[in-house]
Design a protein around this motif. Sequence first.
Motif, PDB file in Angstrom:
ATOM      1  N   LEU A  23       0.821  -1.212   0.000  1.00 58.79           N
ATOM      2  CA  LEU A  23       0.000   0.000   0.000  1.00 58.79           C
ATOM      3  C   LEU A  23       0.854   1.261   0.000  1.00 58.79           C
ATOM      4  CD1 LEU A  23      -2.830  -0.991   2.516  1.00 58.79           C
ATOM      5  CD2 LEU A  23      -3.000  -0.812   0.028  1.00 58.79           C
ATOM      6  N   ASP A  24       2.109   1.148   0.451  1.00 55.44           N
ATOM      7  CA  ASP A  24       3.001   2.309   0.440  1.00 55.44           C
ATOM      8  C   ASP A  24       3.152   2.894  -0.963  1.00 55.44           C
ATOM      9  OD1 ASP A  24       3.321   1.955   3.116  1.00 55.44           O
ATOM     10  OD2 ASP A  24       5.415   1.335   3.037  1.00 55.44           O
ATOM     11  N   ILE A  65       2.297  17.183   8.109  1.00 51.24           N
ATOM     12  CA  ILE A  65       1.819  16.208   7.135  1.00 51.24           C
ATOM     13  C   ILE A  65       1.405  14.939   7.878  1.00 51.24           C
ATOM     14  CG2 ILE A  65       2.462  14.741   5.187  1.00 51.24           C
ATOM     15  CD1 ILE A  65       4.375  16.946   4.292  1.00 51.24           C
ATOM     16  N   ASP A  66       0.183  14.480   7.612  1.00 52.05           N
ATOM     17  CA  ASP A  66      -0.356  13.312   8.310  1.00 52.05           C
ATOM     18  C   ASP A  66      -0.011  12.057   7.508  1.00 52.05           C
ATOM     19  OD1 ASP A  66      -1.711  11.489   9.784  1.00 52.05           O
ATOM     20  OD2 ASP A  66      -3.582  12.617   9.900  1.00 52.05           O
ATOM     21  N   ASN A 117       1.571  12.028  -3.740  1.00 52.06           N
ATOM     22  CA  ASN A 117       2.773  12.851  -3.667  1.00 52.06           C
ATOM     23  C   ASN A 117       2.702  13.729  -2.416  1.00 52.06           C
ATOM     24  OD1 ASN A 117       3.582  11.697  -6.054  1.00 52.06           O
ATOM     25  ND2 ASN A 117       3.047  13.481  -7.310  1.00 52.06           N
ATOM     26  N   ILE A 118       3.845  14.026  -1.857  1.00 50.87           N
ATOM     27  CA  ILE A 118       3.888  14.654  -0.535  1.00 50.87           C
ATOM     28  C   ILE A 118       3.146  15.991  -0.496  1.00 50.87           C
ATOM     29  CG2 ILE A 118       6.048  15.954  -0.790  1.00 50.87           C
ATOM     30  CD1 ILE A 118       6.758  14.676   2.047  1.00 50.87           C
ATOM     31  N   ASP A 119       3.101  16.717  -1.617  1.00 49.54           N
ATOM     32  CA  ASP A 119       2.397  18.010  -1.630  1.00 49.54           C
ATOM     33  C   ASP A 119       0.883  17.851  -1.740  1.00 49.54           C
ATOM     34  OD1 ASP A 119       2.431  17.039  -4.199  1.00 49.54           O
ATOM     35  OD2 ASP A 119       2.932  18.944  -5.150  1.00 49.54           O
ATOM     36  N   ILE A 174      -5.419   7.636   6.277  1.00 50.23           N
ATOM     37  CA  ILE A 174      -5.787   6.808   5.124  1.00 50.23           C
ATOM     38  C   ILE A 174      -5.946   7.670   3.878  1.00 50.23           C
ATOM     39  CG2 ILE A 174      -8.285   6.931   5.546  1.00 50.23           C
ATOM     40  CD1 ILE A 174      -8.399   3.982   4.627  1.00 50.23           C
ATOM     41  N   TYR A 175      -6.225   8.974   4.100  1.00 55.58           N
ATOM     42  CA  TYR A 175      -6.403   9.866   2.955  1.00 55.58           C
ATOM     43  C   TYR A 175      -5.077  10.351   2.379  1.00 55.58           C
ATOM     44  CZ  TYR A 175     -11.037   9.632   4.926  1.00 55.58           C
ATOM     45  OH  TYR A 175     -12.227   9.150   5.425  1.00 55.58           O
ATOM     46  N   ALA A 176      -3.974   9.863   2.942  1.00 56.98           N
ATOM     47  CA  ALA A 176      -2.674  10.077   2.312  1.00 56.98           C
ATOM     48  C   ALA A 176      -2.463   9.088   1.167  1.00 56.98           C
ATOM     49  CB  ALA A 176      -1.552   9.927   3.343  1.00 56.98           C
ATOM     50  N   LEU A 177      -3.398   8.135   1.027  1.00 54.20           N
ATOM     51  CA  LEU A 177      -3.340   7.158  -0.058  1.00 54.20           C
ATOM     52  C   LEU A 177      -4.235   7.598  -1.215  1.00 54.20           C
ATOM     53  CD1 LEU A 177      -3.679   3.812   1.956  1.00 54.20           C
ATOM     54  CD2 LEU A 177      -1.570   4.825   1.070  1.00 54.20           C
TER      55      LEU A 177
END
Length: 553
Positions: free
Chosen positions: A324-325, A342-343, A330-332, A347-350
């Motif tokens: 999943l990583d 930055i969280d 993208n970090i921005d 899950i919304y970082a995916l």
Amino acid sequence: MSSTIKVYITNLKRFIEIEGGSTLLDVARQLGPELGIDPICAHVNNKNEPLSFPIYASKDIEFLDIKSPSGRRTYVRSLCMMLYYVVNKLYPQGRLRIEHSISHGYFCRIEYVENIDTELIMAEMRKLVEQDMPFIRHEGRTNEVCDIFTRQGLDDKVKLLKSVHELYTVFYTLGDLADIYYGCLAPSTRHIPVFSLSHYEDGLLLCAFDPADPSRPYDIICQHKMFKAFHENFTFNKIVGVSNVGQLNEAVDANKTTQLINVAEALHNKNIAALADQITERYHNGGARVILIAGPSSSGKTTTTKRLAVQLMTNFLRPVTISLDNYYLNIDQRPVDEHGEIDYESIYALDLRRLNDDVRDILDGKVVDTPIYSFDLGRRINKTIKVHLGPGDVMILEGIHGLNPELIPSIPDNAKFRIYVSALTTLAMDNHNWVPTTDNRLLRRIVRDYKYRRTSALESLQRWPSVRRGEEKWIFPFQEYADATFNSSLIFEMGVMRDFADKVLKDVTSDKPEYAIAYRLRKFLSYFRPIPMEMIPPTSLLREFLGGSSFHY
């Protein structure tokens, strides 16, 4: 005649003058309401100390209340001694065991006693609060401290102290009862007013205050599956005769380490094979096409995934693993938490839309180009991995959010098999002090990130509070959703971690706030006999953190 000295009060960001020899409690009383908190302990030159600590020279002092991590630990340790005091008073024939944290509390047993009255115990503990009895810190010759504990029937503590070979030992008394805790206690029982004790499973659950509302105790949550995983390992510990650190040290001294390692690794193999069998049975009944492997940071998800893949192949299933990583935005593009950081754990970082589209297409038999994410660059790279499921193939999705229902809601539940991985540490320091699972994982992370990501221990410690906040929000609430739980802890691992972790933690200097945690972890590790890393097999889960694995990461 005492002299006046200057100390820097971090809470107030200024110096004050005090009399030499004043205790931290004296200083707090001198400051009065200006301090703004009711302290339970303090950091002195970034090292945790009880409020009975005397000041004879200039120091930096940060007073801590129960809202701070060090303050909460002080509160819980003090609460445990209050419970021991009352149990000893009401049930002198009993033996208190505080085994591990679970369900927002601490699981306890009072052995050799039937019909335990929790209301009576709590009533006596409330009396202690009203009496404002002091926790008195002492330091004595270890052989004399061992004599005290022997008279109280605390043989587990005697065994540990004798195995460590320290000349002097710090201990506490509450009334005429002595005990040892691996950190400071509150000044008195007045500071420990909020708690609950209730029957839980086949024992008791002791709860401290709820951090969200310190005026009330934590609400108990259901964690039956987690409790079962803990219980299975406690049974294993008893069979091999190693339930606490003193017994582990004895095994190392008696050259029984190889046998202990072999048996513990065999238990891992057995449990992973059992997971493969469950998955295979469900697959042949029309389900379990997607295996979701989740767990908090440094729980050992990656090695568990690789070892499970091997076992599935022996069951004639071909696993196709997707991390999943690789679906991180993208970090921005990532969300930020309430602190403006930055969280990473959200899950919304995916990229959930692409993940769901890819999983559906793969299950439909299509060849899919899945993304590759670079953590060094903070973005995806212009390469992909082709994924295709053929007959007899299963998909493994590995990542911290595997149990979250929002991950792949478009996939039917009967097509999923969820596995939760965590290092549920069942080795005790002694009967009243457990080895925290969180400390186990933190040490793994410090060692791994130093070896593989060139991250210093200081950076790992600075990042840890954010990681823990993310786990509490995004991972732990879904633990009980798992179809199976795999306990990745190994009874001998702190002995293997000891020397390397200590060396890395030494680099955290005393002028950093994180020194308090580094010092506490180093002190904790000092109780373990070192075990050479060369004794660990190349397939061991510990190799994920220490290096030398036969698996490719």
